[in-house]
Structure formats: C-alpha cells, structure tokens
Design a protein around this motif. Structure first.
Motif, short mmCIF file in Angstrom:
data_model
loop_
_atom_site.label_atom_id
_atom_site.label_comp_id
_atom_site.label_asym_id
_atom_site.label_seq_id
_atom_site.Cartn_x
_atom_site.Cartn_y
_atom_site.Cartn_z
N PRO A 113 81.36 59.46 61.31
CA PRO A 113 80.26 58.88 62.07
C PRO A 113 79.82 59.71 63.27
CG PRO A 113 82.30 57.87 62.76
CD PRO A 113 82.65 58.87 61.70
N SER A 114 79.86 61.01 63.15
CA SER A 114 79.37 61.88 64.21
C SER A 114 77.96 62.34 63.87
CB SER A 114 80.29 63.10 64.36
OG SER A 114 81.60 62.69 64.66
N GLY A 115 77.02 62.08 64.73
CA GLY A 115 75.64 62.45 64.47
C GLY A 115 75.48 63.96 64.31
N THR A 116 74.67 64.36 63.37
CA THR A 116 74.45 65.79 63.14
C THR A 116 72.97 66.10 63.01
OG1 THR A 116 74.78 65.44 60.75
CG2 THR A 116 76.68 66.17 62.02
N VAL A 117 72.15 65.43 63.80
CA VAL A 117 70.70 65.59 63.66
C VAL A 117 70.23 66.94 64.19
CG1 VAL A 117 68.46 64.59 64.21
CG2 VAL A 117 70.41 63.09 63.80
N GLU A 118 70.62 67.29 65.41
CA GLU A 118 70.20 68.58 65.97
C GLU A 118 70.82 69.74 65.18
OE1 GLU A 118 70.52 68.98 70.18
OE2 GLU A 118 69.86 66.93 70.58
N LEU A 119 72.06 69.57 64.77
CA LEU A 119 72.71 70.59 63.96
C LEU A 119 71.98 70.76 62.64
CD1 LEU A 119 74.99 72.57 63.36
CD2 LEU A 119 76.38 70.63 62.62
N ALA A 120 71.63 69.66 62.00
CA ALA A 120 70.92 69.73 60.72
C ALA A 120 69.61 70.48 60.85
CB ALA A 120 70.69 68.33 60.17
N ALA A 121 68.87 70.21 61.91
CA ALA A 121 67.59 70.90 62.12
C ALA A 121 67.82 72.40 62.30
CB ALA A 121 66.88 70.32 63.34
N SER A 122 68.85 72.76 63.05
CA SER A 122 69.14 74.17 63.29
C SER A 122 69.55 74.89 62.02
CB SER A 122 70.25 74.31 64.34
OG SER A 122 69.84 73.77 65.59
N VAL A 123 70.37 74.23 61.19
CA VAL A 123 70.80 74.85 59.93
C VAL A 123 69.61 75.03 58.99
CG1 VAL A 123 72.20 74.52 57.85
CG2 VAL A 123 73.16 74.01 60.11
N SER A 124 68.75 74.02 58.91
CA SER A 124 67.57 74.13 58.05
C SER A 124 66.64 75.22 58.55
CB SER A 124 66.85 72.79 57.98
OG SER A 124 67.63 71.82 57.31
N ASN A 125 66.50 75.33 59.86
CA ASN A 125 65.65 76.39 60.42
C ASN A 125 66.23 77.78 60.17
OD1 ASN A 125 63.53 74.87 61.51
ND2 ASN A 125 64.65 74.43 63.39
N ALA A 126 67.55 77.86 60.03
CA ALA A 126 68.21 79.15 59.83
C ALA A 126 68.35 79.53 58.36
CB ALA A 126 69.59 79.14 60.49
N GLY A 127 67.82 78.71 57.46
CA GLY A 127 67.81 79.08 56.05
C GLY A 127 68.76 78.33 55.15
N GLY A 128 69.57 77.43 55.73
CA GLY A 128 70.47 76.62 54.92
C GLY A 128 69.92 75.22 54.74
N LEU A 129 70.76 74.31 54.28
CA LEU A 129 70.37 72.91 54.14
C LEU A 129 71.16 72.09 55.15
CD1 LEU A 129 68.60 71.05 52.15
CD2 LEU A 129 70.85 70.26 51.35
N GLY A 130 70.45 71.55 56.15
CA GLY A 130 71.08 70.67 57.11
C GLY A 130 71.27 69.28 56.52
N MET A 131 72.35 68.62 56.91
CA MET A 131 72.65 67.29 56.39
C MET A 131 72.74 66.28 57.53
SD MET A 131 73.04 67.32 53.01
CE MET A 131 74.14 65.98 52.59
N VAL A 132 72.08 65.14 57.34
CA VAL A 132 72.15 64.04 58.30
C VAL A 132 73.38 63.19 57.97
CG1 VAL A 132 71.00 61.98 59.16
CG2 VAL A 132 69.65 64.00 58.56
N SER A 133 74.17 62.88 58.97
CA SER A 133 75.35 62.04 58.80
C SER A 133 75.07 60.62 59.28
CB SER A 133 76.53 62.59 59.61
OG SER A 133 76.76 63.94 59.35
N ILE A 134 75.80 59.67 58.76
CA ILE A 134 75.69 58.31 59.30
C ILE A 134 76.23 58.31 60.72
CG2 ILE A 134 75.91 57.30 57.00
CD1 ILE A 134 78.76 56.38 57.84
N GLY A 135 75.67 57.46 61.57
CA GLY A 135 76.09 57.40 62.96
C GLY A 135 77.25 56.46 63.20
N SER A 136 77.48 55.52 62.29
CA SER A 136 78.56 54.55 62.45
C SER A 136 78.76 53.81 61.14
CB SER A 136 78.23 53.54 63.56
OG SER A 136 79.15 52.47 63.57
N GLU A 137 80.00 53.47 60.85
CA GLU A 137 80.30 52.70 59.64
C GLU A 137 80.14 51.21 59.88
OE1 GLU A 137 84.28 53.89 59.06
OE2 GLU A 137 83.79 55.78 58.06
N THR A 138 80.04 50.81 61.15
CA THR A 138 80.06 49.38 61.50
C THR A 138 78.84 48.96 62.31
OG1 THR A 138 81.36 49.88 63.50
CG2 THR A 138 82.58 49.36 61.50
#
Length: 343
Positions: free
Chosen positions: A25-50
């Motif tokens: 449940p660790s957010g990866t929104v900014e990381l995902a955008a950076s990875v996609s901008n750098a040529g890979g596939l960024g992935m959005v994670s769930i923020g919480s299971e509960t």
C-alpha cells in the motif's frame, strides 16, 4: 544510445522492456509517471488495503488524473485479488479499486488511451474475470497476473490473462510460502517454457545484467520494485530510501502478511508488530500492518514497516529514474556485446 527491445515493448507501447513494480500500500504515482516518461511502464499501486470503497475509488481517480497530466507515456495498475480469508472491508476496498479502473478505462478518454495493463496479484482473480473480460472486449486493456509458481501461471493462462509476471522468492512484498519457494532464475525458465503468453521476470533484478539474464531465460522484460524505491522521484520519504541504501546483505526478512508471507527489511516496527500479532484478530492485524507500511513510506522508520527485496542489500545510490533506466540499458547492451559466440 544502443538499446534492447522485445515484443513486450510493442505490446505495451514502451521503449524499454522494464516495468516498475507495484508496491501497495505504498503510493507510486510520481514514480509511475517518471518511469513512463523515461521509456518504461509505470505502475499505480493501491494506497491501502483497508481504505473502504469511497477512498479507494478516490485514490485511483486522483492517480489516473495525475498520470494523464504528467506523462504522455503508457502506464498500468496493480490490484491484489485477495482470498476468501480476507476481511470484508479488504474485499470491498479491492473491489472498488477494480471498479474504478474498469470504469475509467471505459469512460475517460485519456485513461483509455494510456492505461494499458491491469495486473492482478496476491490471489486468484477468477471472481473478477467476467468484469475484466467485458472491458477487454471493448478496449485494448491487457490483463497480466503475477504468479509465484508454474501451476499458478498455467491456471492464470487458462483463465485468459494476456501476460504473466513470474515472481521469484527473493522479491519484496508478498512472496512464496517457504515450503514452495522458488527463486526467480529457477522459476522463470520453467514458466516461460510452460505458458504461451508473454512473461515478465520479477524478483532479484537491479541492473542491466539482470535484465539480460532474464531475457536469456525467455522473459520479455523485467519488473523491478526495490531498485526503483531508491530513486529521486520515488514516492517514498528520503529516510526510507536511505534506510534501504544503508541496509546490507542479509538485512531482509519474512513477515506474516494478509495474503501470505511478505519480504521486508529488518526494523523496530517489525519487532513491535511481532510482539502483538498473536493477540490480534485478522482485521486488527491488517489495519495495524497497513498503517505501519504507510508511516514508513512517510519517513517513520522506527515504527513503520519497510518493504524491500533481497536486492536492497546491493543498492548503494539514488539516481534519477531516467539515469537508472539509461544505465540499465547500457549495462544490458554491454553485457550482451561481451558474450562471444564461437564455432
């Protein structure tokens, strides 16, 4: 710069065969955008299971809005499928993440264009397959599933998934039961020779040598989480990143997780959780674990839980995502060029 491309690159519309792992449940929104901008596939994670249905939908809606505004690249989303043993509030939360993903893919033009992969993990996605397949029939959405065994990979293929993430025991987060553990470079070739869909290697990859090795075993790409945490753009507090970088070989451990064992780094927060877990019911344990994961991401290492795979003990720097991606590709090409084939 020379590079290596596979069929996965064309399938996902990316430049490099590198997928940033989801780390809920660790957010990866900014990381995902950076990875996609750098040529890979960024992935959005769930923020919480509960979080509950309302917050889960809001979380993904905000994430998709951020991604479509901050990258022109494609991205994916990961949602744990869970099991029949999970608390009702967790099931409702995970269902809400799925519903928001599918609705957004159908109704939001930008999301429809850029969201390419729905990855399910940590359980059996069978209860969701009808809904997922309905959206796949109307859109270009691809469904990948994370599998930790040949049996589960084959089962997922039979359900109709479009790709498999083959996850070895050394990965961070949810991992194998000890009796069934298989390391990535044991599991990977067994999966690639068994299924006919594209396979991505997860667990133990941190550089270009690992990428080239995975491709040589039949993978179409790699899936990296821990290595991406230690980048400048990752959505983790610097205290978390430095703790990971300073950890040495053997600093990882296995803890009890909601969906089975999970690999984390040793920390005071784990010791605190282990002291009280036997006195807690599943709902209370899940809620406390979730909170400890989140506060660690925010920098409270003393009380939190630090997710990390075995490669954490071999990471010693914090580059930008673009620097890391370029370095990995340079290393992979160099390693390939150093291989001599003789008659």
């Amino acid at each position: 710069m020379s590079t290596i491309q596979t069929d996965l690159c064309e399938l996902l519309g990316i430049e490099y065969p590198i997928i940033q792992a989801a780390m809920g449940p660790s957010g990866t929104v900014e990381l995902a955008a950076s990875v996609s901008n750098a040529g890979g596939l960024g992935m959005v994670s769930i923020g919480s299971e509960t979080a509950g249905e309302r917050e889960a939908r809001k979380s993904f809606s905000n994430a998709f809005d951020f991604l479509t505004k901050n990258t022109d690249g494609n991205f994916g989303v990961n949602i744990p499928a869970g099991s029949s043993k999970m608390p009702n509030n967790v099931e409702e939360t995970l269902d809400a993440y799925l519903e928001e993903t599918l609705v957004s893919k159908l109704t939001d033009d930008k999301v429809a264009d850029q969201l390419k992969v729905l990855e399910t993990s940590a359980g059996n996605p069978e209860r969701w397959m009808d809904k997922i397949n309905e959206v796949k029939e109307e859109t270009d959405l691809l469904h990948f599933h994370k599998a930790a065994s040949v049996k589960h990979a084959k089962k997922a293929e039979e359900l109709g998934v479009d790709g498999i993430t083959a996850s070895g025991y050394e990965m961070g987060g949810h991992t194998h039961n000890e009796d069934d553990a298989a390391h990535t470079f044991v599991l990977l070739p067994a999966v690639t020779e068994t299924v006919d869909v594209p396979v991505v290697a997860s667990g133990g990859v941190r550089d270009g040598r690992g990428l080239l090795a995975a491709l040589s075993l039949g993978a179409q790409g790699v899936y990296m989480g821990t290595r991406f945490i230690a980048t400048q753009e990752a959505d983790f507090n610097d205290e978390y990143k430095e703790y990971l970088i300073e950890s040495g070989p053997g600093s990882d451990m296995i803890m009890d997780g909601l969906f089975g064992p999970a690999r984390v780094l040793e920390s005071p927060g784990i010791e605190q959780l282990n002291e009280v877990k036997d006195e807690m019911d599943i709902e209370s344990f899940t809620d406390l674990k979730d909170k400890k994961l989140i506060i660690a991401q925010q920098g409270n290492i003393d009380e939190g839980i630090v997710i990390g795979g075995q490669v954490a003990g071999y990471i010693d720097d914090k580059p930008t995502v673009e620097e890391l991606m370029n370095r990995i590709m340079d290393e992979a090409v160099t390693a390939y060029e150093q291989i001599q084939v003789v008659d």
